[in-house]
Design an enzyme around this catalytic site. Sequence first.
Site, mmCIF file in Angstrom:
data_model
loop_
_atom_site.group_PDB
_atom_site.id
_atom_site.type_symbol
_atom_site.label_atom_id
_atom_site.label_comp_id
_atom_site.label_asym_id
_atom_site.label_seq_id
_atom_site.Cartn_x
_atom_site.Cartn_y
_atom_site.Cartn_z
ATOM 1 N N TYR A 78 11.389 13.942 -16.946
ATOM 2 C CA TYR A 78 9.642 14.888 -16.472
ATOM 3 C C TYR A 78 9.566 14.158 -15.339
ATOM 4 C CZ TYR A 78 8.892 10.565 -19.520
ATOM 5 O OH TYR A 78 8.864 8.906 -19.534
ATOM 6 N N HIS A 102 15.392 9.753 -22.079
ATOM 7 C CA HIS A 102 15.432 8.908 -23.264
ATOM 8 C C HIS A 102 14.524 9.235 -24.241
ATOM 9 C CE1 HIS A 102 11.339 8.747 -20.588
ATOM 10 N NE2 HIS A 102 11.440 8.083 -21.325
ATOM 11 N N HIS A 114 11.551 6.431 -27.098
ATOM 12 C CA HIS A 114 11.188 4.627 -27.124
ATOM 13 C C HIS A 114 11.239 4.717 -28.456
ATOM 14 C CE1 HIS A 114 8.849 5.113 -23.409
ATOM 15 N NE2 HIS A 114 8.967 6.958 -23.752
ATOM 16 N N ARG A 160 11.696 11.114 -14.320
ATOM 17 C CA ARG A 160 13.082 10.284 -15.109
ATOM 18 C C ARG A 160 13.628 10.659 -16.676
ATOM 19 N NH1 ARG A 160 10.833 5.927 -18.208
ATOM 20 N NH2 ARG A 160 12.820 5.245 -18.093
ATOM 21 N N TYR A 173 5.545 15.476 -23.380
ATOM 22 C CA TYR A 173 4.810 14.834 -24.129
ATOM 23 C C TYR A 173 3.941 15.230 -25.367
ATOM 24 C CZ TYR A 173 7.805 10.381 -23.302
ATOM 25 O OH TYR A 173 8.556 9.271 -23.274
#
Length: 241
Positions: free
Chosen positions: A149, A162, A164, A159, A110
């Site tokens: 990640y 995906h 959000h 994870r 991110y």
Amino acid sequence: MDGETAHLHANGAGPASGHPLRDFAPYRSSVLRHPKRPLVVMEDPDAAELTGPVFGVTDVSPLDADLTRRHLAEPLGERITVEGRVLDRDGRPVRGQLVEVWQANAAGRYRHQGDGHPAPLDPNFTGAGRCLTDDEGYYRFTTIKPGAYPWRNHVNAWRPAHIHFSVFGRAFAQRLVTQMYFPNDPLLPYDPVLNSVTDERARARLVAAYDHDLSVPEWSLGYRWDITLDGPAATWTEHGR
């Protein structure tokens, strides 16, 4: 799926609606941060609406929905188109809804100061976008498929890919947040966030479907994912986390 998660699934942990326990033990941070005190009753409910963020339709431009065109060059990764509808419990379209997305880049990082994952940042990818649903309830984003990640929930925790999603509602206090996953991801059975939704049908509703007709020739692969706001087919949201 680990033994602890399988045990909770077998014993029907969480309401039948598919919403998970707020302290789902395999999802370690949920135990630490879930609400433990009664809700605070506001004497003036309108105060939350008057002091919360607001937006207008003129604030949202078509460029906001294309996360690949926000910088001077093309971002790295697999370009995808994600389209779906926002629906009410009776399958009717919800028009004019602000839909927001945020995600990691193709390397699984991110653009946020709190992300310490030693994967490369992409100078041409910020990882956030928004749009308004049309008269038939459709939203549409062009973006990059995010990478997996690591996180420190448990040993060898990763994870799955995906995105959000946030649906604004009619006011900020009605905002719903959820996550969309990708089909056939081998990490899905090992993810305690997804598996905190103990109803198998509700979990399945969080996984997008590949749609070849939505793929754009020589440009992007297509995924379709609808969001249902209420009722027995409702999309799980992170309410109460």
